[in-house]
Design an enzyme around this catalytic site. Sequence first.
Site, PDB file in Angstrom:
ATOM      1  N   ALA A  16       0.301  13.886 -22.997  1.00  0.00           N
ATOM      2  CA  ALA A  16      -0.124  12.520 -23.357  1.00  0.00           C
ATOM      3  C   ALA A  16       0.713  11.920 -24.496  1.00  0.00           C
ATOM      4  O   ALA A  16       1.022  10.739 -24.490  1.00  0.00           O
ATOM      5  CB  ALA A  16      -1.609  12.518 -23.733  1.00  0.00           C
ATOM      6  N   LYS A  30      -1.277   6.606 -23.536  1.00  0.00           N
ATOM      7  CA  LYS A  30      -0.820   6.880 -24.900  1.00  0.00           C
ATOM      8  C   LYS A  30       0.678   6.565 -24.978  1.00  0.00           C
ATOM      9  O   LYS A  30       1.072   5.440 -25.223  1.00  0.00           O
ATOM     10  CB  LYS A  30      -1.098   8.332 -25.295  1.00  0.00           C
ATOM     11  CG  LYS A  30      -2.566   8.632 -25.604  1.00  0.00           C
ATOM     12  CD  LYS A  30      -3.357   8.933 -24.398  1.00  0.00           C
ATOM     13  CE  LYS A  30      -4.743   9.457 -24.720  1.00  0.00           C
ATOM     14  NZ  LYS A  30      -5.533   9.634 -23.506  1.00  0.00           N
ATOM     15  N   TYR A  54       0.833  -1.214   0.000  1.00  0.00           N
ATOM     16  CA  TYR A  54       0.000   0.000   0.000  1.00  0.00           C
ATOM     17  C   TYR A  54       0.863   1.258   0.000  1.00  0.00           C
ATOM     18  O   TYR A  54       0.603   2.221  -0.708  1.00  0.00           O
ATOM     19  CB  TYR A  54      -0.918   0.001   1.230  1.00  0.00           C
ATOM     20  CG  TYR A  54      -1.970   1.076   1.189  1.00  0.00           C
ATOM     21  CD1 TYR A  54      -3.239   0.800   0.697  1.00  0.00           C
ATOM     22  CD2 TYR A  54      -1.687   2.371   1.612  1.00  0.00           C
ATOM     23  CE1 TYR A  54      -4.212   1.791   0.627  1.00  0.00           C
ATOM     24  CE2 TYR A  54      -2.650   3.377   1.539  1.00  0.00           C
ATOM     25  CZ  TYR A  54      -3.916   3.073   1.058  1.00  0.00           C
ATOM     26  OH  TYR A  54      -4.863   4.057   0.981  1.00  0.00           O
ATOM     27  N   HIS A  65     -21.353  12.799 -26.935  1.00  0.00           N
ATOM     28  CA  HIS A  65     -21.006  11.853 -28.004  1.00  0.00           C
ATOM     29  C   HIS A  65     -20.870  10.407 -27.520  1.00  0.00           C
ATOM     30  O   HIS A  65     -21.069   9.482 -28.279  1.00  0.00           O
ATOM     31  CB  HIS A  65     -19.757  12.298 -28.782  1.00  0.00           C
ATOM     32  CG  HIS A  65     -18.453  12.067 -28.099  1.00  0.00           C
ATOM     33  ND1 HIS A  65     -18.074  12.763 -26.973  1.00  0.00           N
ATOM     34  CD2 HIS A  65     -17.434  11.231 -28.373  1.00  0.00           C
ATOM     35  CE1 HIS A  65     -16.877  12.351 -26.601  1.00  0.00           C
ATOM     36  NE2 HIS A  65     -16.458  11.421 -27.422  1.00  0.00           N
ATOM     37  N   ASP A  87       0.165  19.310 -21.148  1.00  0.00           N
ATOM     38  CA  ASP A  87      -0.669  18.112 -21.221  1.00  0.00           C
ATOM     39  C   ASP A  87       0.109  17.203 -22.171  1.00  0.00           C
ATOM     40  O   ASP A  87       0.086  17.376 -23.383  1.00  0.00           O
ATOM     41  CB  ASP A  87      -2.054  18.466 -21.766  1.00  0.00           C
ATOM     42  CG  ASP A  87      -2.909  17.224 -22.003  1.00  0.00           C
ATOM     43  OD1 ASP A  87      -2.386  16.093 -21.907  1.00  0.00           O
ATOM     44  OD2 ASP A  87      -4.106  17.382 -22.298  1.00  0.00           O
TER      45      ASP A  87
HETATM   46  N1  F0G Z   1      -5.144  14.914 -22.779  1.00  0.00           N
HETATM   47  C1  F0G Z   1      -5.131  14.506 -24.051  1.00  0.00           C
HETATM   48  C2  F0G Z   1      -4.373  15.297 -25.069  1.00  0.00           C
HETATM   49  C3  F0G Z   1      -5.830  13.354 -24.426  1.00  0.00           C
HETATM   50  O1  F0G Z   1      -5.831  12.975 -25.707  1.00  0.00           O
HETATM   51  C4  F0G Z   1      -6.524  12.624 -23.436  1.00  0.00           C
HETATM   52  C5  F0G Z   1      -7.281  11.424 -23.778  1.00  0.00           C
HETATM   53  C6  F0G Z   1      -6.488  13.089 -22.116  1.00  0.00           C
HETATM   54  C7  F0G Z   1      -5.768  14.227 -21.812  1.00  0.00           C
HETATM   55  C8  F0G Z   1      -7.213  12.371 -21.004  1.00  0.00           C
HETATM   56  O2  F0G Z   1      -6.535  11.226 -20.656  1.00  0.00           O
HETATM   57  O3  F0G Z   1      -8.135   9.384 -21.248  1.00  0.00           O
HETATM   58  O4  F0G Z   1      -6.174   8.996 -19.733  1.00  0.00           O
HETATM   59  O5  F0G Z   1      -8.103  10.312 -18.953  1.00  0.00           O
HETATM   60  N2  F0G Z   1      -7.548  11.100 -24.957  1.00  0.00           N
HETATM   61  C9  F0G Z   1      -8.194   9.878 -25.426  1.00  0.00           C
HETATM   62  C10 F0G Z   1      -8.456   9.987 -26.898  1.00  0.00           C
HETATM   63  C11 F0G Z   1      -9.388   9.448 -24.644  1.00  0.00           C
HETATM   64  O6  F0G Z   1      -9.131   9.078 -27.432  1.00  0.00           O
HETATM   65  O7  F0G Z   1      -7.983  10.916 -27.537  1.00  0.00           O
HETATM   66  P1  F0G Z   1      -7.279   9.903 -20.118  1.00  0.00           P
END
Ligand code: F0G
Length: 457
Positions: free
Chosen positions: A216, A257, A72, A449, A214
Amino acid sequence: MKLPFAESWKIKMVEPIRKSTRQEREQWLKAAHYNVFQLASEHVYIDLITDSGTGAMSDRQWAALMLGDESYAGASSFFNFKNKITEITGFPYIIPTHQGRAAENVLFSYLVKEGNIIPGNSHFDTTKGHIEVRKAIACDCTIDEAKDTQLELPFKGNVDPRKLENVLAENHDKIPFIIITITNNTAGGQPVSMRNLKEVRAIADKYKKPVLFDAARFAENAYFIKMREDGYKDKTIKEITKEMFSLADGMTMSAKKDAIVNMGGFIATRLEEWYEGAKGYCIQYEGYLTYGGMNGRDMNALAIGLDENTEFENLETRIRQVEYLAGRLDEYKIPYQRPAGGHAIFVDAMKILTHVPKEEFPAQTLTVELYLEAGIRGCEIGFILADRDPVTRENRFGGLDLLRLAIPRRVYTNNHMDVIAVALKNVFDRREAITHGVKITWESPVMRHFTVQLEKI
Ligand code: F0G
């Protein structure tokens, strides 16, 4: 003779996928109210709904799962995860979360207050959602050129420095930070140049504002910098990512991602104040500070995924596949957001289904047609996703209306890309005959959507 290009991996485990008949698909899609989110994945042949959490982990990642420390508090897996993130980003303070939006929720609970303005480049939906739910405003400062799908620019995800500076000059005291999304998903998986990141940093410094990434798809962004920006061709991806992160104060990350895990995320920052301010929200919403919604095994796999996917060969294999699909669409003259993005192709539905009025949702209609044609599941990034205007309740038809074909990492082969291209060509060839779209029979007030119900007109 120069050897042709091939993937930088071989396949060790496979998952069967199943074809279906058009008649079956017609029934399934009708039962799903013409919303592909409502389809069972077994009814999909090639799944391009997202590149998030859908990648294939490597043998090293699977092996690391077995070594997960599920304690934990103070698990060794947490330190594997934390140390790797610090090594790659340079950020010393790390908060784990179960995915990207959870990182946004935790950090924004501390940073975003009612009446704030958060400027950036095309905030992702969940980012925008987490800003708007706190009665703050997400102000989009993306370059105007990003809206012209046929314009070929190397860094179409960039921030317009003039727009950013104007917002900062006018609303200085309402802005807690600037957010830069790399790559810019909403604009088509388009990268942001190092030069642009430096310009943003300079403006931020002038107004004494922190910068949040951000991040990702930061590794894909670094690949594009290496390939397209002067001065970076001889640098490694890890050197480029380090330089990118040196221009920010922190990041939120959806590890689903570019860390190639099925679930996971984090906040990383150099600001002790952000860490101290946000950590209580992690405990409240996600879990204790050394797991934050993840298993020990997931943190182990994430650390390895991050390391592997900041290597050139892995990214080259990935992005060349997206480019391969783009090349096939070029052969058939199918219009999409140019140039091809890092994680997806965004097909320009309004340029294809010219007889379907915008009120009948061309991109959703194209999504439906592609599924019926071959069982390929894309995703509308258009007028349905845009939701209604919160004040007038009118549909928002101002932006682009796109069908996104997101390519999972290390999952499909170029044979699958050929199937996608030909299926889309078949729809494209009969585009003149597609004169009617879809209409909404039920929708939720926000983020419609995912659950919208539609009928064919
Ligand atoms: N920021 C970006 C640029 C994203 O593309 C996503 C998620 C998120 C934040 C949120 O992250 O899904 O882990 O909570 N994009 C996915 C998509 C869902 O299909 O583009 P998450």
